[in-house]
Design a protein around this motif. Structure first.
Motif, short mmCIF file in Angstrom:
data_model
loop_
_atom_site.label_atom_id
_atom_site.label_comp_id
_atom_site.label_asym_id
_atom_site.label_seq_id
_atom_site.Cartn_x
_atom_site.Cartn_y
_atom_site.Cartn_z
N GLU A 196 -5.91 9.40 -7.68
CA GLU A 196 -6.73 10.23 -8.58
C GLU A 196 -7.04 11.59 -7.98
O GLU A 196 -7.21 12.56 -8.70
CB GLU A 196 -8.05 9.52 -8.91
N LEU A 197 -7.13 11.65 -6.67
CA LEU A 197 -7.42 12.92 -5.99
C LEU A 197 -6.17 13.75 -5.72
O LEU A 197 -6.27 14.89 -5.27
CB LEU A 197 -8.15 12.64 -4.67
N GLY A 198 -5.01 13.16 -5.98
CA GLY A 198 -3.76 13.87 -5.73
C GLY A 198 -3.38 13.90 -4.26
O GLY A 198 -2.53 14.70 -3.86
N LYS A 199 -3.98 13.05 -3.46
CA LYS A 199 -3.69 13.01 -2.03
C LYS A 199 -2.48 12.14 -1.70
O LYS A 199 -1.91 12.27 -0.62
CB LYS A 199 -4.90 12.50 -1.25
N ARG A 200 -2.16 11.23 -2.59
CA ARG A 200 -1.00 10.35 -2.41
C ARG A 200 -0.18 10.37 -3.69
O ARG A 200 -0.72 10.54 -4.78
CB ARG A 200 -1.42 8.92 -2.12
N THR A 201 1.11 10.14 -3.53
CA THR A 201 2.00 10.06 -4.68
C THR A 201 2.41 8.62 -4.90
O THR A 201 2.97 7.99 -4.00
CB THR A 201 3.27 10.92 -4.43
N PRO A 202 2.12 8.08 -6.09
CA PRO A 202 2.51 6.69 -6.35
C PRO A 202 4.02 6.57 -6.52
O PRO A 202 4.70 7.53 -6.88
CB PRO A 202 1.78 6.35 -7.65
N THR A 203 4.52 5.37 -6.29
CA THR A 203 5.93 5.10 -6.52
C THR A 203 6.20 5.13 -8.02
O THR A 203 5.27 5.02 -8.84
CB THR A 203 6.32 3.71 -5.99
N LEU A 204 7.46 5.24 -8.37
CA LEU A 204 7.83 5.21 -9.78
C LEU A 204 7.40 3.90 -10.43
O LEU A 204 6.90 3.90 -11.56
CB LEU A 204 9.34 5.41 -9.94
N GLU A 205 7.57 2.81 -9.72
CA GLU A 205 7.15 1.51 -10.25
C GLU A 205 5.66 1.48 -10.54
O GLU A 205 5.22 0.92 -11.55
CB GLU A 205 7.52 0.38 -9.28
N LEU A 206 4.88 2.09 -9.67
CA LEU A 206 3.43 2.12 -9.88
C LEU A 206 3.05 3.05 -11.03
O LEU A 206 2.14 2.75 -11.80
CB LEU A 206 2.70 2.51 -8.60
N ILE A 207 3.76 4.14 -11.18
CA ILE A 207 3.51 5.04 -12.32
C ILE A 207 3.77 4.30 -13.62
O ILE A 207 3.00 4.40 -14.58
CB ILE A 207 4.35 6.32 -12.21
N VAL A 208 4.84 3.52 -13.67
CA VAL A 208 5.13 2.70 -14.85
C VAL A 208 4.01 1.69 -15.07
O VAL A 208 3.59 1.46 -16.20
CB VAL A 208 6.51 2.02 -14.72
N ALA A 209 3.52 1.09 -13.99
CA ALA A 209 2.42 0.13 -14.10
C ALA A 209 1.15 0.81 -14.63
O ALA A 209 0.43 0.22 -15.45
CB ALA A 209 2.15 -0.52 -12.74
N PHE A 210 0.88 2.03 -14.20
CA PHE A 210 -0.26 2.78 -14.73
C PHE A 210 -0.11 2.98 -16.23
O PHE A 210 -1.06 2.78 -16.99
CB PHE A 210 -0.39 4.16 -14.06
N ALA A 211 1.07 3.39 -16.65
CA ALA A 211 1.32 3.62 -18.08
C ALA A 211 1.12 2.33 -18.87
O ALA A 211 0.49 2.34 -19.94
CB ALA A 211 2.72 4.18 -18.29
#
Length: 66
Positions: free
Chosen positions: A39-54
């Motif tokens: 949420e703070l933009g300090k880490r970049t999630p993996t593509l799999e995690l971005i899909v999980a967020f969606a």
């Protein structure tokens, strides 16, 4: 710049649903500090995690990233 947009969208979606970081992180099986860093933009999630967020927030990938 895209990571900051993702961070803003994650925070806005979490606030919209009145979820805590603890709740979201437990549902996605990640540590709360890790989610906070997304949420703070300090880490970049993996593509799999971005899909999980969606999936979790029931939005499209475009909604998260654009």
């Amino acid at each position: 710049m895209a990571i900051l947009l993702l961070a803003q969208h994650l925070k806005a979606l979490r606030d919209f649903h009145n979820y805590t970081q603890e709740y979201v992180s437990s549902k996605l099986n990640i540590e709360r500090p890790t989610y906070s860093n997304y949420e703070l933009g300090k880490r970049t999630p993996t593509l799999e995690l971005i899909v999980a967020f969606a999936d979790f927030y029931n939005v499209t990938l475009d909604d998260l990233l654009i």
